[in-house]
Write an enzyme that holds these catalytic residues in place. Structure first.
Site, PDB file in Angstrom:
ATOM      1  N   LYS A 119      -7.148 -34.859   8.257  1.00 11.53           N
ATOM      2  CA  LYS A 119      -7.899 -34.541   9.468  1.00 11.53           C
ATOM      3  C   LYS A 119      -8.754 -33.292   9.323  1.00 11.53           C
ATOM      4  O   LYS A 119      -9.900 -33.248   9.779  1.00 11.53           O
ATOM      5  CB  LYS A 119      -6.936 -34.382  10.653  1.00 11.53           C
ATOM      6  CG  LYS A 119      -6.208 -35.648  11.062  1.00 11.53           C
ATOM      7  CD  LYS A 119      -5.363 -35.396  12.294  1.00 11.53           C
ATOM      8  CE  LYS A 119      -4.640 -36.652  12.750  1.00 11.53           C
ATOM      9  NZ  LYS A 119      -3.580 -37.046  11.817  1.00 11.53           N
ATOM     10  N   GLU A 203      -6.242 -26.991  17.668  1.00 16.43           N
ATOM     11  CA  GLU A 203      -7.438 -27.405  18.393  1.00 16.43           C
ATOM     12  C   GLU A 203      -7.313 -27.101  19.881  1.00 16.43           C
ATOM     13  O   GLU A 203      -6.202 -26.952  20.419  1.00 16.43           O
ATOM     14  CB  GLU A 203      -7.671 -28.919  18.224  1.00 16.43           C
ATOM     15  CG  GLU A 203      -8.041 -29.315  16.827  1.00 16.43           C
ATOM     16  CD  GLU A 203      -8.288 -30.806  16.695  1.00 16.43           C
ATOM     17  OE1 GLU A 203      -8.884 -31.198  15.698  1.00 16.43           O
ATOM     18  OE2 GLU A 203      -7.891 -31.566  17.602  1.00 16.43           O
ATOM     19  N   HIS A 238       1.212 -41.718  22.292  1.00 20.21           N
ATOM     20  CA  HIS A 238       0.059 -41.727  21.388  1.00 20.21           C
ATOM     21  C   HIS A 238      -0.176 -43.090  20.740  1.00 20.21           C
ATOM     22  O   HIS A 238      -0.914 -43.189  19.761  1.00 20.21           O
ATOM     23  CB  HIS A 238       0.191 -40.639  20.319  1.00 20.21           C
ATOM     24  CG  HIS A 238       0.416 -39.269  20.871  1.00 20.21           C
ATOM     25  ND1 HIS A 238      -0.582 -38.541  21.483  1.00 20.21           N
ATOM     26  CD2 HIS A 238       1.535 -38.500  20.931  1.00 20.21           C
ATOM     27  CE1 HIS A 238      -0.096 -37.373  21.874  1.00 20.21           C
ATOM     28  NE2 HIS A 238       1.191 -37.319  21.562  1.00 20.21           N
ATOM     29  N   ARG A 300     -10.639 -48.934   8.224  1.00 18.44           N
ATOM     30  CA  ARG A 300     -10.139 -50.305   8.127  1.00 18.44           C
ATOM     31  C   ARG A 300     -10.525 -51.048   9.398  1.00 18.44           C
ATOM     32  O   ARG A 300     -11.118 -50.473  10.306  1.00 18.44           O
ATOM     33  CB  ARG A 300      -8.609 -50.297   8.000  1.00 18.44           C
ATOM     34  CG  ARG A 300      -7.921 -49.510   9.115  1.00 18.44           C
ATOM     35  CD  ARG A 300      -6.421 -49.617   9.081  1.00 18.44           C
ATOM     36  NE  ARG A 300      -5.770 -48.676   9.973  1.00 18.44           N
ATOM     37  CZ  ARG A 300      -5.638 -48.824  11.283  1.00 18.44           C
ATOM     38  NH1 ARG A 300      -6.147 -49.885  11.881  1.00 18.44           N
ATOM     39  NH2 ARG A 300      -5.003 -47.923  12.013  1.00 18.44           N
TER      40      ARG A 300
END
Length: 672
Positions: A119, A203, A238, A300
């Site tokens: 990430k 973040e 999530h 993908r």
């Protein structure tokens, strides 16, 4: 035109393998399936032209064995491998091995996958490409003092996220500087356990986040396009639950900004094939062109790709095959249509009332609707009636996808599809999904990733057994329903008595109790059902699509489905099951209701916390059972002494005895 593949191997299972096989067959391409021990009789195996056994039931012994999969492709003459999603689909090492073997990987290059694999590195790359990223720290320094300082600069609340992996693991929201150190330690430990990498990034936390992603496609000729956006904000832990396209309330300006950023991201890594750019969106003040940020890229095909296919009328698997064969993209950006609205719901074998505990079972009855009110329906599944939901893989039964002219019609069509999906043999989340699409906030488009958690109490409500279900089960057990649909005159006379009504005894097992009933034939399609304290007169008719049972307080239309030692009564939006008990059969002893614990589902005994001879307290964890990719703690139902306990590493079936307690006098328990 480039020569198309003559044969491909699908390195996956379940509904995605079936999905790829259908498109390949449509294009005249031969298919090879791979399968584990548990999947020997699976639908994808039956659909393929050829199938190769690659190992044991666990994924580590089969679907993650790159060497066996590649060898199967070589041995069967396949020219390319389609990875589906999950398993090896985003493993750059697998891509390298496929190419080294002289085969084509139907997907992006290993370099593209690596570029987006971490990430923090991906976000630095996106910043260089001019793609907006969430304000945060993505650097290499991992010291507490550095990370805490960066968190203060960003401004609380912040989100600590593992730089590797996904699925919400290694993720912690922090509201105050006082809580940062503890949250960081917890996130690091979880990330290390899940991914073998405890590095994190920090973040800005978005207070009302929406998850909107853009489907992108690239080829090997330098072209890249988008196929519009999908909203995947309805999530739990999530994990996506319901997806839709296009995103509700998106403006032309917002769409232009997001799709432009997504295409920039794809071009930045010379992307080829199907991919998804995922954005986090701040919906606190509506959707704004300056209120979205890059989150990650999935290199993908996504689980939710059918909603994009429904609004564009395109086959994304066909695009994958053409691009992998060297062809340019089939359409330019201006040629890609956008029509109507599509919604996808993920139907799982799980029990929402028990914390969404994954379930297993045999699908004794499985029927999906062919039509829905106000739209069209599409079912993506890898199972058939009679198949078993096993503990080895994801417990998804199907993806239910609907398409309509507008969002409101699509939501109504989805509710209709869910209410008319009939499954007996395992518990499902169908009622939960139906409640979700009815939710006022979601219907109004007022959605964010926290909606399900905030309203869970109103979304997970037990579905009441309809009046008449029990009575219909009793009639089924009596055998008297047969005459209503039989053309045989002797069968039609069943229940006839010359002098007085015939009586039939029935013993029915219901949740928590067993009841004896008596059934009397009162006339043509009329019956009396007597319980110990009550009796009710009923009329039963068969209309070709099911039974219509009426009586005092009863007006039910339902179907019956045979299940082992029982019957399922299937009405709109509800399935009630009953055990049919033979009163002449000697009941098996319970084995001491309180002296043993049995496995709630098949699984692997991951760890054993106590030994024979140990004294334990009520609620104490005795062992951990791993099933459906989750760990479940088995606790003591009462104080006691362990007589026997299953061995660590044992693979157990449902209802296998795990723990047996010694019978102790209460005085001995007190003394101990």
């Amino acid at each position: 035109m480039t020569n198309m593949f003559s044969r491909i191997l699908i390195a996956n299972r379940g509904e995605i393998a079936c999905r790829v096989i259908r498109t390949a067959q449509k294009m005249g391409i031969g298919t090879v399936a791979v399968y584990s021990d548990a999947d020997a009789n699976a639908l994808h195996v039956a659909m393929a032209d050829e199938a190769v056994h690659i190992g044991g039931s666990s994924v580590s012994e089969s679907y993650l064995r790159a060497d066996r999969i590649i060898q199967a492709a070589i041995d069967t003459g396949a020219e390319a491998i389609h990875p589906g999603y999950g398993f090896l689909s985003e493993n750059p090492g697998f891509v390298d091995a496929v190419v080294k073997a002289g085969l084509v990987f139907i997907g992006p290059s290993a370099d593209s996958i690596r570029a987006m694999g971490l990430k923090d590195a991906a976000k630095r790359l996106m910043e260089k490409a001019g793609v907006p990223v969430v304000p945060g720290y993505h650097g290499e320094a991992q010291e507490l003092v550095v990370l805490a300082s960066k968190a203060r600069e960003i401004g609380y609340p912040v989100l600590i996220k593992a730089r590797a992996g996904g699925g919400g693991k290694g993720m912690r929201k922090v509201d105050s500087p006082d809580d940062f150190a503890e949250a960081l330690g917890s996130a690091r430990r979880e990330a290390k356990s899940a991914f073998g990498d405890d590095r994190v990034l920090v973040e800005k936390y978005v207070s009302k986040p929406r998850h909107i992603e853009v489907q992108v496609f690239g080829d090997n000729h330098g072209n890249a396009v988008h196929l519009y956006e999908r909203d995947c904000s309805l999530q739990r832990r999530h994990q996506k639950v319901i997806e839709e396209a296009p995103a509700p309330d998106i403006t032309p300006e917002m769409r232009a900004a997001m799709t432009d950023a997504a295409v920039k991201a794809a071009k930045a890594i010379n992307y080829s094939g199907a991919g998804t750019i995922e954005f986090i969106v701040d919906a606190s003040q509506g959707l704004r062109p300056d209120g979205f940020w890059f989150m990650e890229m999935n290199t993908r095909l996504q689980v939710e790709h059918p909603v994009t296919e429904m609004i564009t009328g395109l086959d994304l698997v066909e695009w994958q095959l053409r691009v992998a064969a060297g062809e340019p993209l089939p359409l330019t950006q201006a040629q890609i249509p956008l029509n109507g609205h599509a919604v996808e719901a993920r139907l799982y074998a799980e029990d929402p009332a028990k914390g969404f505990l994954p379930a297993i079972g045999t699908l004794h009855h499985l029927t999906f609707p062919a039509t829905v009110n106000g739209g069209t329906v599409r079912i993506e599944t890898g199972v058939r009636p009679g198949d078993t939901i096993s503990p080895y893989y994801d417990p998804m039964i199907a993806k239910i996808v609907v398409h309509a002219t507008d969002r409101a019609s699509a939501l109504h069509a989805m509710e209709d599809a869910l209410l008319h999906t009939e499954i007996a043999g395992t518990v499902t989340n169908a009622a939960f999904l139906a409640a979700l699409v009815r939710h006022q906030g979601f219907a109004a488009g007022d959605v964010d990733t926290g909606l399900i958690d905030r309203h869970l109490h109103s979304l997970v409500v037990p579905v009441a057994m309809p009046a008449g279900a029990k009575e219909l089960a009793v009639l089924y057990a009596s055998g008297l329903l047969i005459k209503a649909v039989s053309d045989d005159p002797w069968t039609a006379l069943r229940g006839y008595s010359h002098h007085a009504p015939s009586h039939y005894p029935v013993t029915l097992g219901e949740p928590g109790q067993t009841t004896r009933y008596g059934v009397a034939v009162l006339g043509d399609d009329r019956f009396e059902i007597a319980a110990p304290d009550t009796a009710v007169d009923l009329r039963v008719r068969h209309d070709g699509g099911g039974w219509h049972i009426t009586g005092k307080g009863i007006n039910l239309k339902a179907k019956t489905a045979a299940i082992p030692q029982g019957v399922a009564i299937i009405a709109t939006g509800v399935v009630a099951t009953f055990a049919l008990i033979d009163p002449l059969q000697r009941a098996e002893e319970a084995g001491g209701a309180g002296d043993r614990l049995t496995a709630p589902m098949p699984g692997l005994v991951k760890s054993v916390r106590v030994s024979a001879g140990d004294m334990v307290k009520k609620g104490q964890v005795l062992l951990v059972l791993e099933a459906m990719k989750m760990e479940h703690s088995i606790t003591a139902p009462h104080d006691g002494k362990i007589a026997e306990i299953v061995k660590e590493g044992a693979q157990v079936k449902e209802k296998t005895a795990l723990v047996r307690f010694e019978e102790l006098e209460s005085a001995e328990l007190t003394k101990k």
